[in-house]
Design a protein around this motif. Structure first.
Motif, mmCIF file in Angstrom:
data_model
loop_
_atom_site.group_PDB
_atom_site.id
_atom_site.type_symbol
_atom_site.label_atom_id
_atom_site.label_comp_id
_atom_site.label_asym_id
_atom_site.label_seq_id
_atom_site.Cartn_x
_atom_site.Cartn_y
_atom_site.Cartn_z
ATOM 1 N N TYR A 97 52.783 5.538 10.487
ATOM 2 C CA TYR A 97 53.309 4.871 9.359
ATOM 3 C C TYR A 97 52.547 3.438 8.984
ATOM 4 C CZ TYR A 97 55.941 1.967 6.108
ATOM 5 O OH TYR A 97 56.324 1.205 5.096
ATOM 6 N N GLU A 98 52.158 3.251 7.830
ATOM 7 C CA GLU A 98 51.890 1.835 7.322
ATOM 8 C C GLU A 98 52.045 1.938 5.873
ATOM 9 O OE1 GLU A 98 47.770 0.343 7.476
ATOM 10 O OE2 GLU A 98 47.218 2.346 8.413
ATOM 11 N N ALA A 130 57.674 2.304 0.278
ATOM 12 C CA ALA A 130 56.934 1.215 -0.253
ATOM 13 C C ALA A 130 56.563 1.569 -1.787
ATOM 14 C CB ALA A 130 56.027 0.411 0.491
ATOM 15 N N ALA A 181 56.090 17.895 3.968
ATOM 16 C CA ALA A 181 55.368 18.029 2.654
ATOM 17 C C ALA A 181 54.895 19.341 2.236
ATOM 18 C CB ALA A 181 54.220 16.960 2.593
HETATM 19 C C1 SAM Z 1 50.370 6.148 5.825
HETATM 20 S S1 SAM Z 1 52.245 6.270 6.024
HETATM 21 C C2 SAM Z 1 52.300 6.298 4.181
HETATM 22 C C3 SAM Z 1 53.276 5.540 3.779
HETATM 23 C C4 SAM Z 1 53.733 5.420 2.004
HETATM 24 N N1 SAM Z 1 53.274 6.625 1.429
HETATM 25 C C5 SAM Z 1 52.859 4.339 1.508
HETATM 26 O O1 SAM Z 1 51.840 4.648 0.918
HETATM 27 O O2 SAM Z 1 53.258 3.116 1.649
HETATM 28 C C6 SAM Z 1 52.042 8.263 6.277
HETATM 29 C C7 SAM Z 1 53.499 8.804 6.264
HETATM 30 O O3 SAM Z 1 53.576 10.304 6.291
HETATM 31 C C8 SAM Z 1 54.312 10.915 7.002
HETATM 32 N N2 SAM Z 1 53.821 12.364 7.173
HETATM 33 C C9 SAM Z 1 53.033 12.756 8.092
HETATM 34 N N3 SAM Z 1 52.963 14.001 7.988
HETATM 35 C C10 SAM Z 1 53.899 14.416 7.253
HETATM 36 C C11 SAM Z 1 54.400 15.791 6.564
HETATM 37 N N4 SAM Z 1 53.691 16.923 6.900
HETATM 38 N N5 SAM Z 1 55.438 15.649 5.544
HETATM 39 C C12 SAM Z 1 55.854 14.498 5.188
HETATM 40 N N6 SAM Z 1 55.495 13.299 5.695
HETATM 41 C C13 SAM Z 1 54.405 13.294 6.633
HETATM 42 C C14 SAM Z 1 54.247 9.896 8.261
HETATM 43 O O4 SAM Z 1 55.706 10.116 8.862
HETATM 44 C C15 SAM Z 1 54.205 8.637 7.622
HETATM 45 O O5 SAM Z 1 55.254 7.858 7.373
#
Ligand code: SAM
Length: 259
Positions: A97-98, A130, A181
């Motif tokens: 996460y970021e 966010a 997702a």
């Molecule tokens: C880089 S962060 C992006 C956060 C937000 N979208 C933003 O732009 O600020 C990626 C997020 O994707 C989530 N993630 C990873 N694989 C996933 C999946 N298969 N389904 C839903 N979320 C997922 C992670 O837990 C993480 O919180």
């Protein structure tokens, strides 16, 4: 330093797509002036310089601190993969996460010039929310996010309450869903889809297949905003998608799926 500014490279090898750092920095500065205003941008830049040379001043004007103060949202920090409460079997295909920059996001979104009330917005891998909080500032038909981590999702729910209390929501609905997702079904209507390098190629392909199936009857363009597009080749090679433009030196890519 000059090499850092001009080279087309990833700033964080393995975590960031190769892109033009100079173009990104220039566009980031322009976007900061646009949304943050002149003085807050200048103070933010001075704060970065002071931090780089070890001067303990202007700390409060660091951009992330300005963001926290002004938005009141809990979206800070990096949560590494091994700290995320996600199923072990999915760890290898997920990203840490970021939060993305909501100014970068707003700049890219506004360039689409879409009729917001005709569109749903979905953030796949929405983390602490966010970006879907930023999307809710626009009069979308609905804004939602789907997030695999229960802890991130709970924080997103609190952030949604905060933006609602601040009266900053213009979207007709704003929700966060806890889930994967690949299992999230889209209603058959026009969408702006957003992904910030949330997952690996296999999961992205499954998400693209789901989008094609769910939105097969939609005539309007579907927009796909890809931030840190580590697996953009999947979209480049997909005949349903056309690349519209790059932003921030290629750190963002924008695609459209036309019927
Ligand atoms: C880089 S962060 C992006 C956060 C937000 N979208 C933003 O732009 O600020 C990626 C997020 O994707 C989530 N993630 C990873 N694989 C996933 C999946 N298969 N389904 C839903 N979320 C997922 C992670 O837990 C993480 O919180």
């Amino acid at each position: 330093m000059l090499q850092f500014i001009f080279t087309k490279t990833e700033r964080y090898p393995g975590l960031e797509v190769e892109h033009n750092q100079f173009q990104r920095n220039v566009q980031t500065l322009i976007v900061n002036f646009k949304y943050r205003g002149f003085w807050r941008t200048i103070l933010g830049v001075l704060a970065i310089i002071c931090a780089k040379v070890g001067l303990p001043v202007l700390e409060e004007y660091r951009f992330f601190k300005q963001n926290r103060r002004e938005s009141g949202l809990d979206t800070d920090g990096i949560v590494e993969l091994d700290e995320l409460d996600i199923p072990d079997g999915m760890r290898s295909s997920a990203s840490r996460y970021e939060a993305a920059s909501d100014f970068e996001f707003r700049h890219v979104l506004e360039k689409l010039h879409i009729d917001y009330p005709a569109y749903n917005f979905i953030d796949y891998g929405s983390g602490k929310g966010a970006i879907h909080a930023a999307a809710a500032r626009y009069p979308f038909k609905s804004v939602s996010g789907v997030e695999l981590s229960g802890e991130m999702h709970q924080i997103a729910l609190r952030n949604i309450e905060t933006v609602k209390q601040q009266d900053r929501v213009r979207a007709a609905s704003l929700t966060s869903v806890h889930g994967d997702a690949t299992s999230y079904a889209l209603p058959p209507c026009p969408h702006v889809i957003y992904v910030f390098n949330a997952f690996g190629a296999d999961v992205l392909q499954a998400v693209l297949d789901g989008i094609s199936a769910d939105l097969a009857d939609v005539r309007e363009p579907i927009y796909f905003l890809y931030n840190n597009p580590m697996h953009h080749k999947l979209l480049d090679m997909n005949p349903d998608y056309t690349k519209l433009w790059n932003a921030f030196g290629g750190k963002w890519m924008v695609f459209a799926k036309m019927k």
